[in-house]
Design an enzyme around this catalytic site. Structure first.
Site, PDB file in Angstrom:
ATOM      1  CG  HIS A 102      26.025  -1.972  35.645  1.00 45.60           C
ATOM      2  ND1 HIS A 102      26.063  -0.582  35.526  1.00 45.60           N
ATOM      3  CD2 HIS A 102      24.816  -2.363  35.524  1.00 45.60           C
ATOM      4  CE1 HIS A 102      24.777  -0.072  35.450  1.00 45.60           C
ATOM      5  NE2 HIS A 102      23.976  -1.139  35.413  1.00 45.60           N
ATOM      6  CG  HIS A 104      22.304  -6.188  34.918  1.00 42.08           C
ATOM      7  ND1 HIS A 104      21.717  -5.801  36.058  1.00 42.08           N
ATOM      8  CD2 HIS A 104      22.449  -5.037  34.097  1.00 42.08           C
ATOM      9  CE1 HIS A 104      21.381  -4.496  35.932  1.00 42.08           C
ATOM     10  NE2 HIS A 104      21.831  -3.903  34.744  1.00 42.08           N
TER      11      HIS A 104
END
Ligand code: AMP
Length: 142
Positions: A102, A104
């Site tokens: 992922h 951020h």
């Protein structure tokens, strides 16, 4: 380490865990971080099984960073921070806690400190929902 399909983000992708969704298409899912390091901290995850930067295919990595840019532009338009930090952690030693890759997106304001990654408190759900709506509006309501 083999990809664990029971990780939290995989469950969010399967609709088994709730999330404050910001954006979704065939390639990615984006949602508010529930332990934000700053107001508007948003995550973008790909719809492919990859733990980190080293086992995602180049094709998927390109899709992920491209969509991260799209969402980051919406975060910037919605919240007008002084800057935006884009971060991505690989391996527990680097600070990774959820093993589905992922990005951020962390808005930054002059003079505001940045609490350490993993040293934050659970955000209020109403506030997260409101932020998600603000960001979503800048994406054209996706
Ligand atoms: P990392 O430590 O880079 O693996 O990032 C994982 C991020 O996911 C952290 O910033 C956590 O605050 C966030 N997080 C953990 N569980 C959830 C969840 N259920 N919904 C949204 N964000 C989460």
């Amino acid at each position: 380490m083999a990809y664990d399909p029971e990780n939290i983000f995989a469950k969010i992708l399967r609709g088994k865990m709730p999330a404050h969704k910001v954006y979704e298409d065939d390639e990615v899912f984006s949602f508010m971080d529930i332990f934000p390091q700053a107001r508007g901290h948003t995550l973008v995850i790909p719809k492919t099984e990859a733990e980190n930067f080293f086992d995602i295919s180049t094709d998927w990595a390109a899709k992920l960073i491209g969509k991260t840019q799209v969402v980051a532009k919406a975060v910037r338009a919605a919240l007008e921070p002084d800057g935006i930090l884009i971060a991505q952690f690989n391996g527990a030693a680097a600070g990774q806690t959820v093993f589905h890759i992922h990005y951020h997106i962390i808005p930054r304001w002059e003079g505001a400190g940045l609490p350490g990654h993993g040293h934050t408190v659970r955000a209020d759900d109403e506030e997260l929902a409101a932020l998600a709506a603000e960001i979503k509006a800048k994406l054209g309501g996706a």
